[in-house]
Design a protein around this motif. Structure first.
Motif, PDB file in Angstrom:
ATOM      1  N   UNK A   9       0.814  -1.216   0.000  1.00 15.04           N
ATOM      2  CA  UNK A   9       0.000   0.000   0.000  1.00 15.04           C
ATOM      3  C   UNK A   9       0.846   1.264   0.000  1.00 15.04           C
ATOM      4  N   UNK A  10       2.054   1.184   0.532  1.00 15.63           N
ATOM      5  CA  UNK A  10       2.905   2.365   0.632  1.00 15.63           C
ATOM      6  C   UNK A  10       3.971   2.435  -0.457  1.00 15.63           C
ATOM      7  N   UNK A  11       3.882   1.550  -1.444  1.00 15.10           N
ATOM      8  CA  UNK A  11       4.797   1.598  -2.569  1.00 15.10           C
ATOM      9  C   UNK A  11       6.210   1.148  -2.248  1.00 15.10           C
ATOM     10  N   UNK A  12       6.357   0.288  -1.223  1.00 23.97           N
ATOM     11  CA  UNK A  12       7.689  -0.183  -0.835  1.00 23.97           C
ATOM     12  C   UNK A  12       7.845  -1.685  -1.053  1.00 23.97           C
ATOM     13  N   UNK A  13       7.072  -2.242  -1.972  1.00 22.37           N
ATOM     14  CA  UNK A  13       7.088  -3.693  -2.180  1.00 22.37           C
ATOM     15  C   UNK A  13       8.439  -4.215  -2.634  1.00 22.37           C
ATOM     16  N   UNK A  14       9.284  -3.358  -3.158  1.00 20.78           N
ATOM     17  CA  UNK A  14      10.605  -3.801  -3.617  1.00 20.78           C
ATOM     18  C   UNK A  14      11.428  -4.374  -2.470  1.00 20.78           C
ATOM     19  N   UNK A  15      11.142  -3.966  -1.246  1.00 17.55           N
ATOM     20  CA  UNK A  15      11.909  -4.476  -0.106  1.00 17.55           C
ATOM     21  C   UNK A  15      11.224  -5.675   0.549  1.00 17.55           C
ATOM     22  N   UNK A  16      10.131  -6.166  -0.039  1.00 21.56           N
ATOM     23  CA  UNK A  16       9.380  -7.261   0.571  1.00 21.56           C
ATOM     24  C   UNK A  16      10.212  -8.514   0.829  1.00 21.56           C
ATOM     25  N   UNK A  17      11.051  -8.970  -0.113  1.00 21.19           N
ATOM     26  CA  UNK A  17      11.830 -10.185   0.174  1.00 21.19           C
ATOM     27  C   UNK A  17      12.657 -10.073   1.450  1.00 21.19           C
ATOM     28  N   UNK A  18      13.395  -8.986   1.588  1.00 21.90           N
ATOM     29  CA  UNK A  18      14.226  -8.805   2.774  1.00 21.90           C
ATOM     30  C   UNK A  18      13.376  -8.585   4.013  1.00 21.90           C
ATOM     31  N   UNK A  19      12.316  -7.790   3.883  1.00 22.83           N
ATOM     32  CA  UNK A  19      11.496  -7.455   5.042  1.00 22.83           C
ATOM     33  C   UNK A  19      10.740  -8.675   5.564  1.00 22.83           C
ATOM     34  N   UNK A  20      10.153  -9.462   4.660  1.00 21.45           N
ATOM     35  CA  UNK A  20       9.398 -10.644   5.090  1.00 21.45           C
ATOM     36  C   UNK A  20      10.349 -11.678   5.680  1.00 21.45           C
ATOM     37  N   UNK A  21      11.490 -11.878   5.040  1.00 22.47           N
ATOM     38  CA  UNK A  21      12.469 -12.803   5.599  1.00 22.47           C
ATOM     39  C   UNK A  21      12.916 -12.375   6.982  1.00 22.47           C
ATOM     40  N   UNK A  22      13.186 -11.084   7.153  1.00 21.63           N
ATOM     41  CA  UNK A  22      13.630 -10.576   8.453  1.00 21.63           C
ATOM     42  C   UNK A  22      12.535 -10.734   9.498  1.00 21.63           C
ATOM     43  N   UNK A  23      11.291 -10.476   9.108  1.00 19.64           N
ATOM     44  CA  UNK A  23      10.180 -10.602  10.066  1.00 19.64           C
ATOM     45  C   UNK A  23      10.044 -12.038  10.551  1.00 19.64           C
ATOM     46  N   UNK A  24      10.052 -12.988   9.615  1.00 14.66           N
ATOM     47  CA  UNK A  24       9.894 -14.384  10.014  1.00 14.66           C
ATOM     48  C   UNK A  24      11.081 -14.834  10.862  1.00 14.66           C
ATOM     49  N   UNK A  25      12.283 -14.419  10.492  1.00 13.35           N
ATOM     50  CA  UNK A  25      13.456 -14.783  11.277  1.00 13.35           C
ATOM     51  C   UNK A  25      13.364 -14.271  12.708  1.00 13.35           C
ATOM     52  N   UNK A  26      12.888 -13.043  12.877  1.00 10.59           N
ATOM     53  CA  UNK A  26      12.759 -12.491  14.230  1.00 10.59           C
ATOM     54  C   UNK A  26      11.580 -13.104  14.974  1.00 10.59           C
ATOM     55  N   UNK A  27      10.496 -13.402  14.233  1.00  8.79           N
ATOM     56  CA  UNK A  27       9.309 -13.968  14.881  1.00  8.79           C
ATOM     57  C   UNK A  27       9.547 -15.383  15.394  1.00  8.79           C
ATOM     58  N   UNK A  28      10.534 -16.080  14.840  1.00  8.33           N
ATOM     59  CA  UNK A  28      10.948 -17.363  15.409  1.00  8.33           C
ATOM     60  C   UNK A  28      11.263 -17.194  16.897  1.00  8.33           C
ATOM     61  N   UNK A  29      11.777 -16.000  17.247  1.00 10.47           N
ATOM     62  CA  UNK A  29      12.274 -15.762  18.596  1.00 10.47           C
ATOM     63  C   UNK A  29      11.294 -15.004  19.469  1.00 10.47           C
ATOM     64  N   UNK A  30      10.548 -14.035  18.918  1.00 12.10           N
ATOM     65  CA  UNK A  30       9.708 -13.238  19.810  1.00 12.10           C
ATOM     66  C   UNK A  30       8.314 -13.806  20.014  1.00 12.10           C
ATOM     67  N   UNK A  31       7.924 -14.839  19.247  1.00 17.92           N
ATOM     68  CA  UNK A  31       6.630 -15.478  19.490  1.00 17.92           C
ATOM     69  C   UNK A  31       6.830 -16.816  20.192  1.00 17.92           C
ATOM     70  N   UNK A  32       5.878 -17.168  21.032  1.00 14.45           N
ATOM     71  CA  UNK A  32       5.965 -18.415  21.788  1.00 14.45           C
ATOM     72  C   UNK A  32       5.855 -19.641  20.900  1.00 14.45           C
ATOM     73  N   UNK A  33       5.238 -19.480  19.740  1.00 12.86           N
ATOM     74  CA  UNK A  33       4.985 -20.611  18.835  1.00 12.86           C
ATOM     75  C   UNK A  33       6.099 -20.831  17.820  1.00 12.86           C
ATOM     76  N   UNK A  34       7.094 -19.967  17.791  1.00 13.76           N
ATOM     77  CA  UNK A  34       8.156 -19.902  16.779  1.00 13.76           C
ATOM     78  C   UNK A  34       7.606 -19.590  15.395  1.00 13.76           C
ATOM     79  N   UNK A  35       6.474 -18.926  15.357  1.00 11.74           N
ATOM     80  CA  UNK A  35       5.945 -18.294  14.139  1.00 11.74           C
ATOM     81  C   UNK A  35       5.812 -19.214  12.930  1.00 11.74           C
TER      82      UNK A  35
END
Length: 240
Positions: A148-174
């Motif tokens: 929506x904000x026109x930043x989809x070009x960074x989606x690969x890095x951003x989604x990968x980074x989110x999932x990598x961090x969510x492995x640790x900050x969520x109780x379920x390992x995301x």
């Protein structure tokens, strides 16, 4: 609209989701073998490989299908009217689930395991379901906020980074992905989930997706206004 035939996009979703599950399970098996006495290090190795693998897969498959690799991402894309039709959704979801199962089988075979070994790791508890709600809601907001904000070009890095961090900050390992959750039930290894635990995780992921849509409506009320073609990176997004 996209010029890529629906069948080819569905096949791409199957390949991408299957490859993602292979990365998740394969890196989990490798981590357990390389660091047998340190569960924290195993999780770090698994998360790091998954984050990098997911980013690469989005770059590879995104131009073909949008690289959803996730039924709830596809469902939200359709719900918001960003270009995915009901027919596309009906093709994507089965392809994602079949791909996830085959990806688990491939990972098992690469490491000399039985093709199918039902996971025995129980993941049935309220705090784990809450973790899945949080992980999935965050993923949905991230993907469609970028679009929506026109930043989809960074989606690969951003989604990968989110999932990598969510492995640790969520109780379920995301897990944050119904197809991947189903696939992980086919491997009794580090990344597995017992079949009896799958329905609770999937329900939590659906609730998380609904919560994510609600947050999008609050933060990005025009998120569904601009229709994006399937071959645009603006519609890419996945999870483990």
């Amino acid at each position: 609209m996209t010029t890529v035939p629906r069948w080819r996009r569905a096949v791409a979703e199957g390949i991408g989701t299957g490859s993602l599950v292979t990365v998740v399970i394969g890196s989990g098996i490798a981590a357990a073998k390389l660091s047998p006495d340190d569960v924290g290090l195993q999780l770090l190795e698994n998360a790091f490989a998954t984050a990098l693998g997911l980013a690469v897969l989005i770059l590879m498959i995104g131009p073909v299908s949008g690289a959803h690799f996730n039924p709830v991402v596809s469902a939200v894309d359709w719900w918001l009217g960003r270009g995915l039709t009901a027919q596309d959704l009906a093709a994507y979801v089965p392809a994602q689930i079949v791909g996830a199962v085959l990806g688990a089988v491939l990972a098992n075979l690469m490491y000399g395991e039985a093709a199918v070994s039902w996971a025995t790791t129980e993941r049935s508890a309220g705090h784990l379901w809450l973790g899945e709600v949080v992980a999935t809601a965050g993923l949905i907001v991230l993907i469609f906020a970028l679009a929506a904000s026109g930043r989809a070009v960074v989606a690969p890095a951003a989604v990968g980074a989110y999932i990598g961090s969510a492995y640790w900050f969520t109780s379920s390992t995301s897990f944050a992905n119904p197809a991947v959750t189903i696939g992980r039930a086919f491997s009794d290894t580090f990344a597995g989930i017992a079949p009896a635990s799958v329905p609770g995780f999937v329900i939590a992921q659906v609730v998380g997706a609904i919560a994510g849509v609600g947050l999008l409506a609050l933060l990005y009320p025009r998120a569904g206004d601009d229709v994006v073609t399937t071959d645009s990176p603006a519609r890419t997004g996945a999870s483990t």
